[in-house]
Each structure stands twice: as C-alpha cells, then as structure tokens.
Motif scaffolding. Structure first.
Motif, mmCIF file in Angstrom:
data_model
loop_
_atom_site.group_PDB
_atom_site.id
_atom_site.type_symbol
_atom_site.label_atom_id
_atom_site.label_comp_id
_atom_site.label_asym_id
_atom_site.label_seq_id
_atom_site.Cartn_x
_atom_site.Cartn_y
_atom_site.Cartn_z
ATOM 1 N N VAL A 44 60.544 39.973 44.373
ATOM 2 C CA VAL A 44 59.218 39.701 43.803
ATOM 3 C C VAL A 44 59.211 39.871 42.284
ATOM 4 C CG1 VAL A 44 56.829 40.518 43.716
ATOM 5 C CG2 VAL A 44 57.941 40.138 45.920
ATOM 6 N N PRO A 45 59.684 40.992 41.742
ATOM 7 C CA PRO A 45 59.665 41.101 40.272
ATOM 8 C C PRO A 45 60.601 40.124 39.589
ATOM 9 C CG PRO A 45 60.782 42.984 41.231
ATOM 10 C CD PRO A 45 60.142 42.248 42.371
ATOM 11 N N PHE A 74 62.346 48.669 33.527
ATOM 12 C CA PHE A 74 62.818 47.531 32.733
ATOM 13 C C PHE A 74 61.654 46.764 32.113
ATOM 14 C CE2 PHE A 74 63.892 42.987 32.460
ATOM 15 C CZ PHE A 74 64.950 43.052 31.563
ATOM 16 N N ALA A 75 60.592 46.519 32.883
ATOM 17 C CA ALA A 75 59.436 45.784 32.354
ATOM 18 C C ALA A 75 58.799 46.531 31.193
ATOM 19 C CB ALA A 75 58.418 45.554 33.470
ATOM 20 N N CYS A 76 58.781 47.852 31.291
ATOM 21 C CA CYS A 76 58.200 48.653 30.211
ATOM 22 C C CYS A 76 59.086 48.630 28.968
ATOM 23 C CB CYS A 76 57.987 50.087 30.703
ATOM 24 S SG CYS A 76 57.407 51.237 29.433
ATOM 25 N N ALA A 77 60.368 48.856 29.142
ATOM 26 C CA ALA A 77 61.269 48.978 27.995
ATOM 27 C C ALA A 77 61.533 47.631 27.324
ATOM 28 C CB ALA A 77 62.593 49.600 28.436
ATOM 29 N N TYR A 78 61.582 46.546 28.095
ATOM 30 C CA TYR A 78 61.970 45.253 27.521
ATOM 31 C C TYR A 78 60.762 44.407 27.099
ATOM 32 C CZ TYR A 78 64.395 40.795 26.979
ATOM 33 O OH TYR A 78 64.895 39.619 26.473
ATOM 34 N N TYR A 79 59.763 44.314 27.968
ATOM 35 C CA TYR A 79 58.613 43.442 27.671
ATOM 36 C C TYR A 79 57.495 44.205 26.963
ATOM 37 C CZ TYR A 79 60.793 39.990 30.729
ATOM 38 O OH TYR A 79 61.665 39.090 31.283
ATOM 39 N N TYR A 84 62.072 49.486 42.945
ATOM 40 C CA TYR A 84 60.696 49.615 42.436
ATOM 41 C C TYR A 84 60.667 50.341 41.100
ATOM 42 C CZ TYR A 84 55.753 51.127 42.529
ATOM 43 O OH TYR A 84 54.441 51.374 42.218
ATOM 44 N N ALA A 85 61.298 51.514 41.048
ATOM 45 C CA ALA A 85 61.319 52.295 39.805
ATOM 46 C C ALA A 85 62.101 51.580 38.712
ATOM 47 C CB ALA A 85 61.908 53.674 40.072
ATOM 48 N N ILE A 133 52.870 42.431 32.649
ATOM 49 C CA ILE A 133 51.687 42.547 33.507
ATOM 50 C C ILE A 133 51.931 41.846 34.837
ATOM 51 C CG2 ILE A 133 49.262 41.917 33.726
ATOM 52 C CD1 ILE A 133 49.003 42.146 30.706
ATOM 53 N N ALA A 134 52.439 40.607 34.780
ATOM 54 C CA ALA A 134 52.643 39.835 36.003
ATOM 55 C C ALA A 134 53.669 40.491 36.917
ATOM 56 C CB ALA A 134 53.080 38.416 35.637
ATOM 57 N N ALA A 135 54.766 40.988 36.350
ATOM 58 C CA ALA A 135 55.828 41.573 37.164
ATOM 59 C C ALA A 135 55.347 42.832 37.887
ATOM 60 C CB ALA A 135 57.039 41.887 36.291
ATOM 61 N N ILE A 136 54.676 43.726 37.157
ATOM 62 C CA ILE A 136 54.257 44.991 37.760
ATOM 63 C C ILE A 136 53.081 44.789 38.705
ATOM 64 C CG2 ILE A 136 53.344 47.286 37.252
ATOM 65 C CD1 ILE A 136 54.973 47.314 34.719
#
Length: 319
Positions: free
Chosen positions: A307-308, A199-204, A193-194, A212-215
C-alpha cells in the motif's frame, strides 16, 4: 420766550444724544461683558487643535502611525522555542512521549482483553501514524527537523526488531501488534509499518503531499478496510475471496478523507497549498492503493508494504 421756543425745547428733550456723548459716560476701566477676551491661560487647547498645530493647519499629511509589531506565522507559533534546534529537540521529546503513551494505552487494552485482538491491532494501526503526523507542526522546517522527527518511529523499529527476534520479551506488544500472538509476526507487518512512516517523514516531510497520501492510506485506509470488511464484507470480490467490496470501498474512502483532512491541516500552517488538483491527486492515489490492497499478491507480500509503495509511486506521478 417766543412761540417757537417751546417746540425747540420739546424736540431737544426727545432727541437722543450723539454716540460720543453716550460712550464718554462709561468709565474706561469698566470692561464690556460681551467683549471680554477669553482667558487662554485657564484651560489648555483641545486635543485636535494641539494635533493640528503640530502638523500645521494647512498641511494635508496624516500623522505618522507606528507600524504594528510583526505577527508570527502559524507554523512559527506552533514551535516550542524560538531556537530551532532546541525547539526540535523538545518537539521530538513531546512527540515521542505522546506516541509511547498511545502504544501503552493499546498494550493495556490488549492485556485486559477490552477489544478483540484483531480489532485492537487495527486500532493501533489506524491511530499511531495519524497521531504522529498531527505532531509534525511542532517541528521547524528543514531537513534537520525531518530527521529528528523520524527518530520517533525509528526507535519503534528498533523495539519491533528486538521483540520480534525474541531478544526482548514483551507479551503486551506482541498481543497489540500481531494477528495470532506470535512474536515473529512483528518482523513483517509492524516492521513495514514503522519503516514506511519513518521513510515518509525523513524523505518527504510535511511539505510533500506524497507523505500525506502514503501515511493516510497505510493507516486510515488499510486499517478501516479490515475493520469494515470483517463486519460488513459479505459480498466478496470476484478475483479475491478474502477481500470484499465493503472493505475496498472503506479503504478508498478512509484514505481519501484522511488525506483531505491533513491537506487542510498542513495548509493552515503554510506547509502546502491545497487545491482541487491536489484533491484529485489524493483521490487517484487512494483508488490505486485500494485496488492494489485487494489483489491476492498484496496479501502474500504484505499490505503494509504494497500500500505505501503504491501510494508513493502513484503520488510521484500525480503531484
């Protein structure tokens, strides 16, 4: 006196004197009241006359109006300081404080037993990632700000590793994040989860609908799937007796609605441009994530991992 004399005398008496005769009777120094010139020195000319005099009475050019001061964009207004580096540092401190306070709150509810342990864990699951994304507008745009923001969930990865490996003892964290109270559980779902949020924050970052969709599908979708499924999941799926129609529908709906909410939220700051194509993309990602979450293989691996990964894969195809 002749007979015509009285008649001439009477005619001369009633005939008015010539104009010259009347005017010379008036003194030269006596002014005529209705011909008196206005006293220009006693009052200033009206404002519109002064403005017209400056422009020129025959000019059709409008007076120059100074331009209004430039307005700050919504994204710039959300920043905490004009210096981007200092603003990002302050934003990281504020975001970290908010995230830590939220975690402490659920740790306290778990310690006091205010909620069922599974429900408390899912409340943490739903809220932490959403709260973290709500703080993204505090940061400036750019790769540096993305990495600095990612340090907030990145520090949580370190804490999960320490507690999950038994190096750091913290029963409150174990109760709020584990299913059965075993600290080793933190090395699976909570760690995935963390890591996903980091990763979504740093890369996207905030300019990508994939983040948005992943989180949103990980936090809101998977979280409400468990909450609704346990309460109303009487009708099980034919290919997985551990999953229900109610849980899968709740996951797709919650993930999709949360994605739409953040699309509108980030669009108000100018990070992304919302459109019907993006809405349909979010719907396809949420449906795919719910389908994968309901598969038996997802339970064997971990929902926080499958899921992510599904959201990012499908998102890269539709966005």
């Amino acid at each position: 006196m002749t007979a015509a004399a009285p008649l001439e005398f009477f005619t001369a008496a009633i005939t008015p004197p010539p104009l010259r005769s009347r005017l010379h009777l008036l003194p030269i120094s006596a002014p005529i009241p209705h011909l008196r010139p206005p006293n220009l020195s006693s009052s200033s000319p009206p404002t519109d006359l002064r403005s017209a005099a400056r422009r020129g009475f025959g000019s059709s050019t409008a007076p120059e109006v100074p331009p209004p001061p430039p307005r700050r964009s919504a994204a710039a207004a959300a920043m905490l300081h004009e210096n981007p580096v200092l603003s990002d540092a302050l934003a990281a401190a504020v975001t970290g404080g908010i995230a830590l306070s939220s975690l402490r709150l659920f740790e306290e509810t778990a310690k006091r037993g205010l909620f069922d342990q599974k429900l408390n864990r899912k409340l943490v699951h739903v809220s932490i990632g959403i709260i973290f994304m709500l703080c993204w507008p505090l940061f400036s745009s750019g790769h540096r700000s993305a990495l600095l923001a990612a340090t907030v969930p990145g520090l949580n990865i370190i804490r999960v590793l320490l507690v999950g490996s038994g190096i750091w003892k913290d029963e409150a964290i174990v109760k709020s994040m584990s299913r059965f109270g075993d600290h080793r559980e933190l090395l699976k779902g909570p760690l995935y989860y963390a890591s996903t949020i980091t990763f979504a924050c740093a890369y996207y970052w905030k300019t990508s609908p994939i983040a948005i969709a992943a989180i949103c599908n990980l936090c809101a979708g998977d979280g409400f799937a468990d909450i609704i499924g346990r309460r109303f999941g009487h009708h099980k799926l034919p290919y997985n007796s551990n999953k229900s129609f109610a849980g899968s529908i709740a996951m797709a709906s919650a993930g999709f609605l949360a994605s739409l909410g953040f699309m509108s939220y980030f669009s108000s700051f100018g990070y992304i441009q919302g459109s019907w194509e993006m809405v349909s993309g979010f719907l396809m990602v949420s449906l795919a994530s719910a389908l994968v979450e309901s598969h038996p293989l997802s339970s064997e691996l971990d929902d926080n991992l499958t899921v992510p990964l599904t959201s990012m894969l499908v998102g890269s195809l539709v966005f």
